[in-house]
Design a protein around this motif. Structure first.
Motif, PDB file in Angstrom:
ATOM      1  N   GLN A  83       0.848  -1.188   0.000  1.00  0.00           N
ATOM      2  CA  GLN A  83       0.000   0.000   0.000  1.00  0.00           C
ATOM      3  C   GLN A  83       0.892   1.249   0.000  1.00  0.00           C
ATOM      4  OE1 GLN A  83      -2.078  -0.778   3.678  1.00  0.00           O
ATOM      5  NE2 GLN A  83      -3.835  -1.699   2.621  1.00  0.00           N
ATOM      6  N   PHE A  84       0.454   2.291  -0.722  1.00  0.00           N
ATOM      7  CA  PHE A  84       1.222   3.531  -0.756  1.00  0.00           C
ATOM      8  C   PHE A  84       0.968   4.338   0.519  1.00  0.00           C
ATOM      9  CE2 PHE A  84       1.349   2.707  -5.348  1.00  0.00           C
ATOM     10  CZ  PHE A  84       2.690   2.983  -5.603  1.00  0.00           C
ATOM     11  N   VAL A  85       2.042   4.749   1.144  1.00  0.00           N
ATOM     12  CA  VAL A  85       1.944   5.573   2.347  1.00  0.00           C
ATOM     13  C   VAL A  85       2.906   6.754   2.206  1.00  0.00           C
ATOM     14  CG1 VAL A  85       1.260   3.675   3.864  1.00  0.00           C
ATOM     15  CG2 VAL A  85       3.687   4.176   3.527  1.00  0.00           C
ATOM     16  N   ASP A  86       2.595   7.850   2.886  1.00  0.00           N
ATOM     17  CA  ASP A  86       3.473   9.014   2.882  1.00  0.00           C
ATOM     18  C   ASP A  86       4.555   8.844   3.947  1.00  0.00           C
ATOM     19  OD1 ASP A  86       2.160  10.379   0.851  1.00  0.00           O
ATOM     20  OD2 ASP A  86       0.758  11.329   2.242  1.00  0.00           O
ATOM     21  N   ILE A  87       5.796   9.020   3.546  1.00  0.00           N
ATOM     22  CA  ILE A  87       6.902   8.959   4.516  1.00  0.00           C
ATOM     23  C   ILE A  87       7.798  10.175   4.328  1.00  0.00           C
ATOM     24  CG2 ILE A  87       6.894   6.429   4.559  1.00  0.00           C
ATOM     25  CD1 ILE A  87       9.521   6.585   2.922  1.00  0.00           C
ATOM     26  N   ASP A  88       8.454  10.563   5.399  1.00  0.00           N
ATOM     27  CA  ASP A  88       9.407  11.665   5.359  1.00  0.00           C
ATOM     28  C   ASP A  88      10.805  11.079   5.165  1.00  0.00           C
ATOM     29  OD1 ASP A  88      10.840  13.981   5.603  1.00  0.00           O
ATOM     30  OD2 ASP A  88      10.545  14.185   7.773  1.00  0.00           O
ATOM     31  N   VAL A  89      11.399  11.316   3.988  1.00  0.00           N
ATOM     32  CA  VAL A  89      12.708  10.732   3.701  1.00  0.00           C
ATOM     33  C   VAL A  89      13.862  11.625   4.156  1.00  0.00           C
ATOM     34  CG1 VAL A  89      11.848   9.388   1.749  1.00  0.00           C
ATOM     35  CG2 VAL A  89      12.755  11.688   1.366  1.00  0.00           C
ATOM     36  N   LYS A  90      13.553  12.839   4.572  1.00  0.00           N
ATOM     37  CA  LYS A  90      14.618  13.769   4.960  1.00  0.00           C
ATOM     38  C   LYS A  90      15.563  13.181   6.015  1.00  0.00           C
ATOM     39  CE  LYS A  90      16.750  17.767   5.185  1.00  0.00           C
ATOM     40  NZ  LYS A  90      17.414  18.449   4.063  1.00  0.00           N
ATOM     41  N   PRO A  91      15.044  12.540   7.085  1.00  0.00           N
ATOM     42  CA  PRO A  91      15.956  11.992   8.097  1.00  0.00           C
ATOM     43  C   PRO A  91      16.835  10.858   7.572  1.00  0.00           C
ATOM     44  CG  PRO A  91      13.705  12.171   8.943  1.00  0.00           C
ATOM     45  CD  PRO A  91      13.630  12.361   7.475  1.00  0.00           C
ATOM     46  N   HIS A  92      16.478  10.297   6.414  1.00  0.00           N
ATOM     47  CA  HIS A  92      17.215   9.156   5.883  1.00  0.00           C
ATOM     48  C   HIS A  92      18.287   9.550   4.872  1.00  0.00           C
ATOM     49  CE1 HIS A  92      14.401   6.540   7.897  1.00  0.00           C
ATOM     50  NE2 HIS A  92      13.379   7.063   7.242  1.00  0.00           N
ATOM     51  N   ILE A  93      18.379  10.835   4.558  1.00  0.00           N
ATOM     52  CA  ILE A  93      19.404  11.285   3.613  1.00  0.00           C
ATOM     53  C   ILE A  93      20.704  11.541   4.380  1.00  0.00           C
ATOM     54  CG2 ILE A  93      20.060  13.051   1.948  1.00  0.00           C
ATOM     55  CD1 ILE A  93      17.109  13.515   1.359  1.00  0.00           C
ATOM     56  N   PHE A  94      21.712  10.719   4.139  1.00  0.00           N
ATOM     57  CA  PHE A  94      22.982  10.858   4.848  1.00  0.00           C
ATOM     58  C   PHE A  94      23.716  12.126   4.402  1.00  0.00           C
ATOM     59  CE2 PHE A  94      22.036   6.383   5.254  1.00  0.00           C
ATOM     60  CZ  PHE A  94      22.538   6.033   6.502  1.00  0.00           C
ATOM     61  N   SER A  95      23.788  12.321   3.092  1.00  0.00           N
ATOM     62  CA  SER A  95      24.473  13.491   2.542  1.00  0.00           C
ATOM     63  C   SER A  95      24.063  13.657   1.085  1.00  0.00           C
ATOM     64  CB  SER A  95      25.994  13.337   2.641  1.00  0.00           C
ATOM     65  OG  SER A  95      26.426  12.235   1.858  1.00  0.00           O
ATOM     66  N   TYR A  96      24.258  14.876   0.560  1.00  0.00           N
ATOM     67  CA  TYR A  96      23.973  15.095  -0.855  1.00  0.00           C
ATOM     68  C   TYR A  96      24.735  16.321  -1.348  1.00  0.00           C
ATOM     69  CZ  TYR A  96      20.853  18.988   0.313  1.00  0.00           C
ATOM     70  OH  TYR A  96      20.343  20.174   0.770  1.00  0.00           O
ATOM     71  N   GLU A  97      24.902  16.388  -2.656  1.00  0.00           N
ATOM     72  CA  GLU A  97      25.513  17.548  -3.304  1.00  0.00           C
ATOM     73  C   GLU A  97      24.894  17.697  -4.685  1.00  0.00           C
ATOM     74  OE1 GLU A  97      29.936  19.328  -4.463  1.00  0.00           O
ATOM     75  OE2 GLU A  97      29.634  17.166  -4.261  1.00  0.00           O
ATOM     76  N   VAL A  98      24.535  18.926  -5.032  1.00  0.00           N
ATOM     77  CA  VAL A  98      23.947  19.208  -6.344  1.00  0.00           C
ATOM     78  C   VAL A  98      24.859  20.154  -7.094  1.00  0.00           C
ATOM     79  CG1 VAL A  98      21.936  20.070  -7.598  1.00  0.00           C
ATOM     80  CG2 VAL A  98      21.621  18.965  -5.367  1.00  0.00           C
ATOM     81  N   VAL A  99      25.197  19.810  -8.340  1.00  0.00           N
ATOM     82  CA  VAL A  99      26.003  20.701  -9.185  1.00  0.00           C
ATOM     83  C   VAL A  99      25.353  20.798 -10.555  1.00  0.00           C
ATOM     84  CG1 VAL A  99      28.169  20.180  -7.990  1.00  0.00           C
ATOM     85  CG2 VAL A  99      27.502  18.830  -9.984  1.00  0.00           C
ATOM     86  N   CYS A 100      25.622  21.897 -11.222  1.00  0.00           N
ATOM     87  CA  CYS A 100      25.116  22.107 -12.579  1.00  0.00           C
ATOM     88  C   CYS A 100      26.199  21.697 -13.569  1.00  0.00           C
ATOM     89  CB  CYS A 100      24.730  23.571 -12.770  1.00  0.00           C
ATOM     90  SG  CYS A 100      24.189  23.973 -14.446  1.00  0.00           S
ATOM     91  N   ASP A 101      25.811  20.905 -14.566  1.00  0.00           N
ATOM     92  CA  ASP A 101      26.737  20.464 -15.602  1.00  0.00           C
ATOM     93  C   ASP A 101      26.084  20.714 -16.962  1.00  0.00           C
ATOM     94  OD1 ASP A 101      28.710  19.344 -17.124  1.00  0.00           O
ATOM     95  OD2 ASP A 101      28.318  17.274 -16.529  1.00  0.00           O
ATOM     96  N   GLY A 102      26.304  21.897 -17.506  1.00  0.00           N
ATOM     97  CA  GLY A 102      25.680  22.256 -18.776  1.00  0.00           C
ATOM     98  C   GLY A 102      24.173  22.358 -18.632  1.00  0.00           C
ATOM     99  N   GLU A 103      23.449  21.559 -19.411  1.00  0.00           N
ATOM    100  CA  GLU A 103      21.994  21.547 -19.354  1.00  0.00           C
ATOM    101  C   GLU A 103      21.456  20.538 -18.338  1.00  0.00           C
ATOM    102  OE1 GLU A 103      19.937  23.723 -20.937  1.00  0.00           O
ATOM    103  OE2 GLU A 103      21.883  24.662 -21.352  1.00  0.00           O
ATOM    104  N   CYS A 104      22.349  19.947 -17.572  1.00  0.00           N
ATOM    105  CA  CYS A 104      21.945  18.902 -16.615  1.00  0.00           C
ATOM    106  C   CYS A 104      22.226  19.321 -15.181  1.00  0.00           C
ATOM    107  CB  CYS A 104      22.696  17.594 -16.912  1.00  0.00           C
ATOM    108  SG  CYS A 104      22.354  16.876 -18.526  1.00  0.00           S
ATOM    109  N   ALA A 105      21.474  18.736 -14.284  1.00  0.00           N
ATOM    110  CA  ALA A 105      21.747  18.822 -12.850  1.00  0.00           C
ATOM    111  C   ALA A 105      22.295  17.465 -12.421  1.00  0.00           C
ATOM    112  CB  ALA A 105      20.482  19.153 -12.073  1.00  0.00           C
ATOM    113  N   VAL A 106      23.377  17.476 -11.678  1.00  0.00           N
ATOM    114  CA  VAL A 106      23.988  16.224 -11.231  1.00  0.00           C
ATOM    115  C   VAL A 106      23.894  16.155  -9.710  1.00  0.00           C
ATOM    116  CG1 VAL A 106      26.057  14.794 -11.197  1.00  0.00           C
ATOM    117  CG2 VAL A 106      25.565  16.228 -13.200  1.00  0.00           C
TER     118      VAL A 106
END
Length: 237
Positions: A165-188
């Motif tokens: 069954q689909f349920v709403d969960i908060d994934v924020k506490p489960h994100i250990f780390s992240y980094e976002v960079v722009c590469d031309g027309e893409c987001a990495v």
């Protein structure tokens, strides 16, 4: 059968001495669209064609005994996939690697063969590199929207529970780390998420939540699992 000094995890099954080994491989290109069931069939055919002496299950339908620590989602590439088997005769690990690679299909390549190390239960997280592009949205705009989405105090997404069954969960506490960079027309996006038996967050769930929240449709979504990590942050071996 030669053993590593001090090695104790050799098993004796109905008189057959077996040496547990771990095969590391890459799964990418056209093979990333191969389901886990098809991957198992592919590997079964491969070890037979390659003539690698591995242990077969017994009974009416014997088949090569193999286990995979953390199956990949369909459509995702993997640079650190593992398959455990048991050798029943002496064969140098380089020879095992050579034989398997000569018989494997396009997109799957053995990178290393070692003695089995940690159990799969030691796995706690995985690191992904995700390249995204959306029609009509620049890489800079997409990167900014993704950074804003991930920096929220709460990130609600829909995920199937054990009852399917689909349920709403908060994934924020489960994100250990992240980094976002722009590469031309893409987001990495480089992100570390829980993986294993206890908690497992599929990055596609997070990406679907982002797309729905921002009203974008990806024209490119390339997911690559780069590392599988244990609780101490070391790579799974």
């Amino acid at each position: 059968m030669s053993l590593r000094p001090g090695m104790k995890n050799v098993v004796d099954i109905q008189g057959t001495l077996c040496l547990p080994i771990r095969i590391f491989f890459v799964k990418e290109g056209p093979s990333k669209y191969m389901s886990h069931l098809d991957l198992m069939r592919c590997m079964t055919r491969t070890v037979r064609r390659a003539g690698v002496p591995i242990w077969y299950t017994e009974g009416f339908n014997p088949h090569p005994f193999m286990t995979f620590a953390l199956p990949l989602s369909l459509g995702a590439s993997g640079l650190c996939e593992t398959m455990d088997v048991r050798l029943t005769a002496d064969m140098p690990f380089d020879e095992v690697k050579k034989r398997l690679n000569s018989a494997l299909c396009e997109g799957i390549r053995v990178t290393c063969v070692e003695y089995q190390g940690e159990k799969a239960t030691a796995i706690q997280s995985a690191v992904y590199r995700i390249t995204l592009a959306a029609d009509g949205v620049s890489g800079e705009e997409l990167s900014g929207a993704l950074e804003k989405y991930l920096s929220q105090d709460k990130i609600l997404v829909q995920k199937k529970n054990k009852k399917k069954q689909f349920v709403d969960i908060d994934v924020k506490p489960h994100i250990f780390s992240y980094e976002v960079v722009c590469d031309g027309e893409c987001a990495v996006l480089s992100i570390q998420l829980p993986a294993g038996n206890d908690v497992n967050i599929n990055p596609s769930v997070l990406l679907k939540g982002f797309a729905n929240a921002n009203g974008v449709e990806f024209e490119k979504c390339d997911i690559v699992r780069e590392k599988i990590l244990t609780a101490d942050g070391e790579e799974f071996k």
